[in-house]
Design a protein around this motif. Sequence first.
Motif, PDB file in Angstrom:
ATOM      1  N   THR A  25       0.842  -1.199   0.000  1.00  0.00           N
ATOM      2  CA  THR A  25       0.000   0.000   0.000  1.00  0.00           C
ATOM      3  C   THR A  25       0.876   1.247   0.000  1.00  0.00           C
ATOM      4  O   THR A  25       1.800   1.346   0.807  1.00  0.00           O
ATOM      5  N   GLY A  52       8.862   7.529   3.145  1.00  0.00           N
ATOM      6  CA  GLY A  52       8.723   6.713   1.938  1.00  0.00           C
ATOM      7  C   GLY A  52       9.077   7.478   0.670  1.00  0.00           C
ATOM      8  O   GLY A  52       8.689   7.123  -0.432  1.00  0.00           O
ATOM      9  N   THR A  54      11.902   7.725  -0.883  1.00  0.00           N
ATOM     10  CA  THR A  54      12.814   7.061  -1.829  1.00  0.00           C
ATOM     11  C   THR A  54      12.016   6.335  -2.909  1.00  0.00           C
ATOM     12  O   THR A  54      12.325   6.430  -4.094  1.00  0.00           O
ATOM     13  N   ASP A 311      15.953   1.001   9.768  1.00  0.00           N
ATOM     14  CA  ASP A 311      14.676   0.896  10.469  1.00  0.00           C
ATOM     15  C   ASP A 311      14.827   0.016  11.710  1.00  0.00           C
ATOM     16  O   ASP A 311      15.791  -0.718  11.847  1.00  0.00           O
ATOM     17  N   ARG A 511      16.284   4.271   1.676  1.00  0.00           N
ATOM     18  CA  ARG A 511      16.047   5.637   1.296  1.00  0.00           C
ATOM     19  C   ARG A 511      17.287   6.329   0.799  1.00  0.00           C
ATOM     20  O   ARG A 511      18.322   6.216   1.204  1.00  0.00           O
TER      21      ARG A 511
HETATM   22  P1  AMP Z   1      12.198   6.380   3.210  1.00  0.00           P
HETATM   23  O1  AMP Z   1      11.460   7.556   3.740  1.00  0.00           O
HETATM   24  O2  AMP Z   1      12.255   6.377   1.733  1.00  0.00           O
HETATM   25  O3  AMP Z   1      13.530   6.271   3.856  1.00  0.00           O
HETATM   26  O4  AMP Z   1      11.411   5.043   3.614  1.00  0.00           O
HETATM   27  C1  AMP Z   1      11.351   4.625   4.939  1.00  0.00           C
HETATM   28  C2  AMP Z   1      11.010   3.158   5.049  1.00  0.00           C
HETATM   29  O5  AMP Z   1       9.677   2.918   4.664  1.00  0.00           O
HETATM   30  C3  AMP Z   1      11.852   2.229   4.202  1.00  0.00           C
HETATM   31  O6  AMP Z   1      12.216   1.128   4.979  1.00  0.00           O
HETATM   32  C4  AMP Z   1      10.944   1.794   3.094  1.00  0.00           C
HETATM   33  O7  AMP Z   1      11.254   0.487   2.619  1.00  0.00           O
HETATM   34  C5  AMP Z   1       9.609   1.798   3.786  1.00  0.00           C
HETATM   35  N1  AMP Z   1       8.507   2.050   2.863  1.00  0.00           N
HETATM   36  C6  AMP Z   1       8.474   2.976   1.884  1.00  0.00           C
HETATM   37  N2  AMP Z   1       7.284   2.960   1.280  1.00  0.00           N
HETATM   38  C7  AMP Z   1       6.553   2.000   1.874  1.00  0.00           C
HETATM   39  C8  AMP Z   1       5.216   1.502   1.702  1.00  0.00           C
HETATM   40  N3  AMP Z   1       4.417   2.015   0.790  1.00  0.00           N
HETATM   41  N4  AMP Z   1       4.803   0.509   2.507  1.00  0.00           N
HETATM   42  C9  AMP Z   1       5.610  -0.006   3.452  1.00  0.00           C
HETATM   43  N5  AMP Z   1       6.868   0.407   3.674  1.00  0.00           N
HETATM   44  C10 AMP Z   1       7.347   1.402   2.897  1.00  0.00           C
END
Ligand code: AMP
Length: 511
Positions: A25, A52, A54, A311, A511
């Motif tokens: 999602t 999310g 990235t 994470d 990210r």
């Molecule tokens: P980011 O802000 O890009 O660093 O993402 C933070 C974390 O959220 C990373 O571990 C991603 O893999 C995870 N993530 C990003 N988008 C989603 C999503 N739609 N659903 C679940 N996890 C996500």
Amino acid sequence: MSVTFSALGVPGNLAKVLSESGIETPFPIQEATLPSTLAGGDVLGRGQTGSGKTLAFSLPLVARLAQRPQRRKARFPRALIMAPTRELATQIAKTVDPLAKASGLRTTVIYGGVAQSRQEKAMNEGVDIVIACPGRLDDLIKQKIVDLSQLEISVLDEADHMADMGFLPVVRRIMDRMPTGIQHMLFSATLDNGVDKVVKRYLSNPTIHSVDAPQAAVNTMEHHVFVIGNDDKKELIRILAQGTARRIMFMRTKHHAKKMALALSKAGVPAVDLHGNLSQNARDRNLAAFASGEAKVLVATDVAARGVHVDGVELVVHVDPPAEHKAYTHRSGRTARAGSDGTVVTICTPDQQGDVASLLKQAGLKVPFEKVNLNSPVVAKVVGEVAEHVAYVAPAQQTRNPAKKKPAGESSNARGGRGGGRNVRGGEGQSRGGERRRSDRDGASSQSERPAREARGGNADRPARSARGANTERPSNASRGSRAGGRNASAPTGGRSRGPRRASSPTTSGR
Ligand code: AMP
């Protein structure tokens, strides 16, 4: 019913890659920006780490390149993602790589501090997507190893950190070499320090998406200030380090970070260090050990606050309180990522109370000061489940008896290794030939020395760091003509520990 990636226009093969790593999602930033970015629109994402972002830029980038297949040409990438630190560039690559692979696209990562030859070779063989730190990229452009004249998509990640680190002049120089009218995606927590000028100059009618401001992210955390006498501080640090879940301890100097990681490892708490004195290899290995769960404790200077995104970090400890509130926010933001909970502890000796009080006030936080001793229930509560003691094996002993099975965490944490044997990770970085000698104030020096390191002489235009002004929320949409055109689930290996206290996923973020 919540929207799916496919419903937003993400191609099926990419949605499948996401689904395979449990991402089904879209997060709000993805849902809000994908319809426009997949159609080639610019985006200004005001997203915090953990939002999310990235994937928000990686998905349209890969999808749009794949939509219009082209023969790969040596030196001419089709897309560029710029990130301020090597760690961040590497982690972005982890998200982009599987998507690119599924689409038959080739990626490479470019940053300073390592030999140029591999990067040069990759460019000569032809790469579709380059993920780069500005300094080395600028260098390679000057050497005509990289040519951006056929670029189609540009991403600037953590532009505010670029500004903090003095990278913006180099970034602008690089962006000036891109064709006009290409798709630009820019992500930044704030628009001050010159970021607004970059937005105005390069972005065209961008979709603006503001996710949680820094404050909101901090609000999802539980904050503590533990006031303790100097005599008991060291033992309190050890106690706070000994939980089963990942934790990051922030220290002011590289020297102290190294010393603390070693002391904790010796005390049976496997720890790795991360700071500007480590070679790239040592950094990568330490970070990998932390991400995999092999080491549960990362002792870091502010370098880590800027570029590291792992994470499942449940506790951040400011062993040395940061000098300013922004550093407090950045450091604390290493926990409570992607919606999970997190606890932040500031250790405060009686003489530091005034400084810590004004720091928290500036950060907009009301945190009671708790006078604690080593047996305080609140300390035990923050520690949670205590991990098993892991016997420390000095590196020299490991060398003498290599066949002996190391205890969990040991291979990464035998950071003892002063002199003696082969010190696999942290300590090794200190003594290897490629090591740089820098000032010990990592928090300060990391920001001033990085551009120098990255730019390798190309930083004559590095500005003095200026105080940030107020945020400008909306950029004027300078029109520049019409357009031409995993989750990496690395389960902890910590066979001896009993896993995280909370049910957060221990993933290295891409990210
Ligand atoms: P980011 O802000 O890009 O660093 O993402 C933070 C974390 O959220 C990373 O571990 C991603 O893999 C995870 N993530 C990003 N988008 C989603 C999503 N739609 N659903 C679940 N996890 C996500």
